[in-house]
Design a protein around this motif. Sequence first.
Motif, PDB file in Angstrom:
ATOM      1  N   LYS A   2       0.827  -1.197   0.000  1.00 31.72           N
ATOM      2  CA  LYS A   2       0.000   0.000   0.000  1.00 31.72           C
ATOM      3  C   LYS A   2       0.865   1.252   0.000  1.00 31.72           C
ATOM      4  O   LYS A   2       2.013   1.228   0.418  1.00 31.72           O
ATOM      5  N   ARG A   3       0.252   2.347  -0.424  1.00 26.71           N
ATOM      6  CA  ARG A   3       0.964   3.624  -0.476  1.00 26.71           C
ATOM      7  C   ARG A   3       1.509   4.028   0.894  1.00 26.71           C
ATOM      8  O   ARG A   3       2.648   4.470   1.005  1.00 26.71           O
ATOM      9  N   LEU A   4       0.685   3.876   1.952  1.00 25.17           N
ATOM     10  CA  LEU A   4       1.141   4.254   3.294  1.00 25.17           C
ATOM     11  C   LEU A   4       2.319   3.392   3.745  1.00 25.17           C
ATOM     12  O   LEU A   4       3.225   3.874   4.411  1.00 25.17           O
ATOM     13  N   ASP A   5       2.298   2.114   3.373  1.00 21.41           N
ATOM     14  CA  ASP A   5       3.421   1.238   3.704  1.00 21.41           C
ATOM     15  C   ASP A   5       4.681   1.691   2.976  1.00 21.41           C
ATOM     16  O   ASP A   5       5.774   1.624   3.524  1.00 21.41           O
ATOM     17  N   ASN A   6       4.525   2.159   1.743  1.00 17.35           N
ATOM     18  CA  ASN A   6       5.676   2.666   0.985  1.00 17.35           C
ATOM     19  C   ASN A   6       6.256   3.913   1.638  1.00 17.35           C
ATOM     20  O   ASN A   6       7.472   4.075   1.707  1.00 17.35           O
ATOM     21  N   ILE A   7       5.387   4.785   2.119  1.00 19.73           N
ATOM     22  CA  ILE A   7       5.849   6.001   2.795  1.00 19.73           C
ATOM     23  C   ILE A   7       6.571   5.621   4.084  1.00 19.73           C
ATOM     24  O   ILE A   7       7.639   6.152   4.386  1.00 19.73           O
ATOM     25  N   LEU A   8       6.006   4.680   4.839  1.00 21.44           N
ATOM     26  CA  LEU A   8       6.632   4.229   6.081  1.00 21.44           C
ATOM     27  C   LEU A   8       7.991   3.591   5.794  1.00 21.44           C
ATOM     28  O   LEU A   8       8.965   3.853   6.496  1.00 21.44           O
ATOM     29  N   HIS A  10       9.944   4.219   3.213  1.00 24.55           N
ATOM     30  CA  HIS A  10      10.829   5.317   2.812  1.00 24.55           C
ATOM     31  C   HIS A  10      11.315   6.105   4.030  1.00 24.55           C
ATOM     32  O   HIS A  10      12.518   6.391   4.168  1.00 24.55           O
ATOM     33  N   ASP A  11      10.393   6.450   4.932  1.00 26.84           N
ATOM     34  CA  ASP A  11      10.767   7.221   6.124  1.00 26.84           C
ATOM     35  C   ASP A  11      11.695   6.417   7.030  1.00 26.84           C
ATOM     36  O   ASP A  11      12.621   6.973   7.621  1.00 26.84           O
ATOM     37  N   LEU A  15      15.399   7.563   8.149  1.00 25.00           N
ATOM     38  CA  LEU A  15      15.837   7.672   9.540  1.00 25.00           C
ATOM     39  C   LEU A  15      17.088   6.834   9.806  1.00 25.00           C
ATOM     40  O   LEU A  15      17.962   7.247  10.567  1.00 25.00           O
ATOM     41  N   ILE A  16      17.189   5.686   9.161  1.00 29.76           N
ATOM     42  CA  ILE A  16      18.404   4.865   9.294  1.00 29.76           C
ATOM     43  C   ILE A  16      19.608   5.655   8.776  1.00 29.76           C
ATOM     44  O   ILE A  16      20.657   5.710   9.424  1.00 29.76           O
ATOM     45  N   GLN A 114      14.780  -3.508  12.676  1.00 30.82           N
ATOM     46  CA  GLN A 114      13.749  -4.514  12.966  1.00 30.82           C
ATOM     47  C   GLN A 114      12.471  -4.178  12.193  1.00 30.82           C
ATOM     48  O   GLN A 114      11.863  -5.042  11.575  1.00 30.82           O
ATOM     49  N   LEU A 115      12.072  -2.900  12.252  1.00 30.37           N
ATOM     50  CA  LEU A 115      10.874  -2.466  11.530  1.00 30.37           C
ATOM     51  C   LEU A 115      11.074  -2.619  10.029  1.00 30.37           C
ATOM     52  O   LEU A 115      10.178  -3.106   9.326  1.00 30.37           O
ATOM     53  N   LEU A 116      12.231  -2.233   9.541  1.00 29.83           N
ATOM     54  CA  LEU A 116      12.530  -2.375   8.116  1.00 29.83           C
ATOM     55  C   LEU A 116      12.404  -3.836   7.673  1.00 29.83           C
ATOM     56  O   LEU A 116      11.773  -4.115   6.644  1.00 29.83           O
ATOM     57  N   ASP A 117      12.950  -4.746   8.440  1.00 29.00           N
ATOM     58  CA  ASP A 117      12.857  -6.173   8.117  1.00 29.00           C
ATOM     59  C   ASP A 117      11.384  -6.616   8.056  1.00 29.00           C
ATOM     60  O   ASP A 117      10.989  -7.352   7.146  1.00 29.00           O
TER      61      ASP A 117
END
Length: 123
Positions: A2-8, A10-11, A15-16, A114-117
């Motif tokens: 989803k678009r929101l998942d793509n934004i998350l 990317h963000d 941040l990394i 962890q979130l990225l994975d």
Amino acid sequence: MKRLDNILLHDTLQLIKLNQKALEIYKQHRATQEKGDFYKEVKPFADKVRDICERWEPAAIEWVQKNKPPYINAIQLHNTSENIQMVSIRAFVPESSLKRFMSHIKSVDYVLNQLLDELQSKE
């Protein structure tokens, strides 16, 4: 995805990168023992981190509540947002404790990765 998942996603990647940039900045200022110029260096960098965190934190919390990954919770995400914002300022202060600074950098890096994975496994 989803678009929101793509934004998350990317963000989270941003941040990394910013967390690693803060580490580089800290090492540079620690080596020279010079504080960063508040208006030319500190504020622009800290504002950039804050702006991304303001978008990232609620999105990350919402995503975690919906997807329920096993090792990530809302408190960790909130603390990560606070820690990276603190690190974005402390990076320019050579007197900052190396041990404490590195602890925050590693903590932020761990949670973000962890979130990225988890995000990438849901693609």
